[in-house]
Design a protein around this motif. Sequence first.
Motif, PDB file in Angstrom:
ATOM      1  N   MET A  71       0.803  -1.225   0.000  1.00 18.71           N
ATOM      2  CA  MET A  71       0.000   0.000   0.000  1.00 18.71           C
ATOM      3  C   MET A  71       0.836   1.275   0.000  1.00 18.71           C
ATOM      4  SD  MET A  71      -3.241  -0.504  -0.159  1.00 18.71           S
ATOM      5  CE  MET A  71      -4.511  -1.709   0.045  1.00 18.71           C
ATOM      6  N   GLN A  72       2.129   1.149  -0.149  1.00 17.99           N
ATOM      7  CA  GLN A  72       3.054   2.260  -0.332  1.00 17.99           C
ATOM      8  C   GLN A  72       2.921   3.377   0.708  1.00 17.99           C
ATOM      9  OE1 GLN A  72       2.152   3.227  -4.425  1.00 17.99           O
ATOM     10  NE2 GLN A  72       3.626   1.743  -5.165  1.00 17.99           N
ATOM     11  N   PRO A  73       3.150   3.059   1.985  1.00 18.15           N
ATOM     12  CA  PRO A  73       3.141   4.126   2.983  1.00 18.15           C
ATOM     13  C   PRO A  73       4.284   5.099   2.725  1.00 18.15           C
ATOM     14  CG  PRO A  73       3.932   2.070   3.933  1.00 18.15           C
ATOM     15  CD  PRO A  73       3.449   1.756   2.548  1.00 18.15           C
ATOM     16  N   ASP A  74       4.022   6.374   2.944  1.00 20.49           N
ATOM     17  CA  ASP A  74       5.093   7.352   2.769  1.00 20.49           C
ATOM     18  C   ASP A  74       5.878   7.480   4.072  1.00 20.49           C
ATOM     19  OD1 ASP A  74       3.820   9.278   4.455  1.00 20.49           O
ATOM     20  OD2 ASP A  74       2.781  10.181   2.757  1.00 20.49           O
ATOM     21  N   LEU A  75       6.933   8.262   4.049  1.00 22.51           N
ATOM     22  CA  LEU A  75       7.832   8.377   5.191  1.00 22.51           C
ATOM     23  C   LEU A  75       7.100   8.853   6.435  1.00 22.51           C
ATOM     24  CD1 LEU A  75      10.780   8.189   6.173  1.00 22.51           C
ATOM     25  CD2 LEU A  75      11.051  10.584   5.484  1.00 22.51           C
ATOM     26  N   ALA A  76       6.247   9.850   6.283  1.00 25.49           N
ATOM     27  CA  ALA A  76       5.509  10.372   7.438  1.00 25.49           C
ATOM     28  C   ALA A  76       4.600   9.303   8.031  1.00 25.49           C
ATOM     29  CB  ALA A  76       4.694  11.601   7.029  1.00 25.49           C
ATOM     30  N   GLU A  77       3.954   8.514   7.185  1.00 25.48           N
ATOM     31  CA  GLU A  77       3.087   7.445   7.687  1.00 25.48           C
ATOM     32  C   GLU A  77       3.898   6.397   8.451  1.00 25.48           C
ATOM     33  OE1 GLU A  77      -0.621   6.748   4.834  1.00 25.48           O
ATOM     34  OE2 GLU A  77       1.298   6.650   3.761  1.00 25.48           O
ATOM     35  N   LEU A  78       5.045   6.057   7.931  1.00 26.52           N
ATOM     36  CA  LEU A  78       5.885   5.071   8.611  1.00 26.52           C
ATOM     37  C   LEU A  78       6.318   5.546   9.997  1.00 26.52           C
ATOM     38  CD1 LEU A  78       8.088   3.816   5.641  1.00 26.52           C
ATOM     39  CD2 LEU A  78       6.228   2.580   6.788  1.00 26.52           C
ATOM     40  N   HIS A  79       6.366   6.861  10.182  1.00 25.91           N
ATOM     41  CA  HIS A  79       6.773   7.439  11.467  1.00 25.91           C
ATOM     42  C   HIS A  79       5.590   7.883  12.313  1.00 25.91           C
ATOM     43  CE1 HIS A  79      11.127   7.388  10.926  1.00 25.91           C
ATOM     44  NE2 HIS A  79      10.876   7.578   9.647  1.00 25.91           N
ATOM     45  N   SER A  80       4.375   7.525  11.911  1.00 29.18           N
ATOM     46  CA  SER A  80       3.191   7.926  12.665  1.00 29.18           C
ATOM     47  C   SER A  80       2.315   6.706  12.950  1.00 29.18           C
ATOM     48  CB  SER A  80       2.390   8.976  11.886  1.00 29.18           C
ATOM     49  OG  SER A  80       1.237   9.336  12.614  1.00 29.18           O
ATOM     50  N   LYS A  81       2.494   6.149  14.128  1.00 29.87           N
ATOM     51  CA  LYS A  81       1.760   4.948  14.514  1.00 29.87           C
ATOM     52  C   LYS A  81       0.244   5.148  14.444  1.00 29.87           C
ATOM     53  CE  LYS A  81       5.334   3.225  17.618  1.00 29.87           C
ATOM     54  NZ  LYS A  81       5.658   2.837  18.999  1.00 29.87           N
ATOM     55  N   LYS A  82      -0.207   6.374  14.645  1.00 31.17           N
ATOM     56  CA  LYS A  82      -1.654   6.636  14.677  1.00 31.17           C
ATOM     57  C   LYS A  82      -2.343   6.394  13.340  1.00 31.17           C
ATOM     58  CE  LYS A  82      -1.892   9.644  18.620  1.00 31.17           C
ATOM     59  NZ  LYS A  82      -2.597  10.733  19.241  1.00 31.17           N
ATOM     60  N   VAL A  83      -1.593   6.394  12.245  1.00 28.41           N
ATOM     61  CA  VAL A  83      -2.222   6.146  10.934  1.00 28.41           C
ATOM     62  C   VAL A  83      -1.964   4.739  10.407  1.00 28.41           C
ATOM     63  CG1 VAL A  83      -2.179   8.604  10.329  1.00 28.41           C
ATOM     64  CG2 VAL A  83      -0.332   7.114   9.527  1.00 28.41           C
ATOM     65  N   TRP A  84      -1.200   3.967  11.129  1.00 27.78           N
ATOM     66  CA  TRP A  84      -0.896   2.610  10.677  1.00 27.78           C
ATOM     67  C   TRP A  84      -2.145   1.763  10.499  1.00 27.78           C
ATOM     68  CZ3 TRP A  84       3.763   0.895  14.240  1.00 27.78           C
ATOM     69  CH2 TRP A  84       4.909   1.603  13.851  1.00 27.78           C
ATOM     70  N   HIS A  85      -3.166   1.988  11.327  1.00 27.93           N
ATOM     71  CA  HIS A  85      -4.330   1.093  11.312  1.00 27.93           C
ATOM     72  C   HIS A  85      -5.056   1.075   9.977  1.00 27.93           C
ATOM     73  CE1 HIS A  85      -6.345   4.893  12.342  1.00 27.93           C
ATOM     74  NE2 HIS A  85      -7.459   4.340  11.912  1.00 27.93           N
ATOM     75  N   GLY A  86      -4.989   2.176   9.205  1.00 24.53           N
ATOM     76  CA  GLY A  86      -5.624   2.186   7.884  1.00 24.53           C
ATOM     77  C   GLY A  86      -4.912   1.256   6.908  1.00 24.53           C
ATOM     78  N   ILE A  87      -3.604   1.375   6.862  1.00 21.34           N
ATOM     79  CA  ILE A  87      -2.790   0.528   5.987  1.00 21.34           C
ATOM     80  C   ILE A  87      -2.878  -0.929   6.448  1.00 21.34           C
ATOM     81  CG2 ILE A  87      -0.474   0.126   5.056  1.00 21.34           C
ATOM     82  CD1 ILE A  87       0.080   3.140   5.962  1.00 21.34           C
ATOM     83  N   ALA A  88      -2.728  -1.124   7.760  1.00 21.35           N
ATOM     84  CA  ALA A  88      -2.801  -2.474   8.325  1.00 21.35           C
ATOM     85  C   ALA A  88      -4.172  -3.093   8.077  1.00 21.35           C
ATOM     86  CB  ALA A  88      -2.496  -2.424   9.826  1.00 21.35           C
ATOM     87  N   GLY A  89      -5.220  -2.281   8.217  1.00 20.04           N
ATOM     88  CA  GLY A  89      -6.573  -2.781   8.000  1.00 20.04           C
ATOM     89  C   GLY A  89      -6.790  -3.266   6.582  1.00 20.04           C
TER      90      GLY A  89
END
Length: 194
Positions: A71-89
């Motif tokens: 799902m190609q997380p960007d650098l900011a997403e990789l450093h922000s645990k609070k948004v991981w759940h969308g990609i993980a979901g």
Amino acid sequence: MEQVKEMTAVLAQRLSQKRFRHSCNVAQAARELAKRYGADADKAYFAGLVHDICKELPFEEQEQLVLASDMQPDLAELHSKKVWHGIAGAQLLRTEFGITDMDILNAVRFHTVGRAQMSLLEEIIYIADMISEERDYKGVGRMRRLAYENLQEAMLEALQDSAAAVLKKGVMLPEYSIAAYNYYLLLLRKDELK
């Protein structure tokens, strides 16, 4: 829809009562927005229902799903645990539950950060998450009204509010969010920007 019944049971087991109620409220809001804007109401309900399927997983498990996804997380997403759940979901829905509809997967994946050129379903889930029944933040009434008047205007306002909140915390702003903001600003205000 049998899949909705199955996932409702799964979510009732996986999520806290508060998060489960939120997921059901988002599903209902998504269904109503879909009816308003001519989208598939059943699909919107399902996507809203499952959007937070990984929200309460331990961060270690979310990280594993994020890193395993394409799902190609960007650098900011990789450093922000609070948004991981969308990609993980999105990853979990695909691998554990066999969901292959990319519109649903993208709606789950981008429901926190947005992106440029979101599909109608993606916009619906992003906004439904912000206006669900239990939400009580300052300005939620205005956002609810705007959501039913002009979905793209609601997207722009939601992205502005989200970016302001992220910047106030002094953390990285995802590139997807920046691109989404610029996209909706240009879409809605291009004459004013000249």
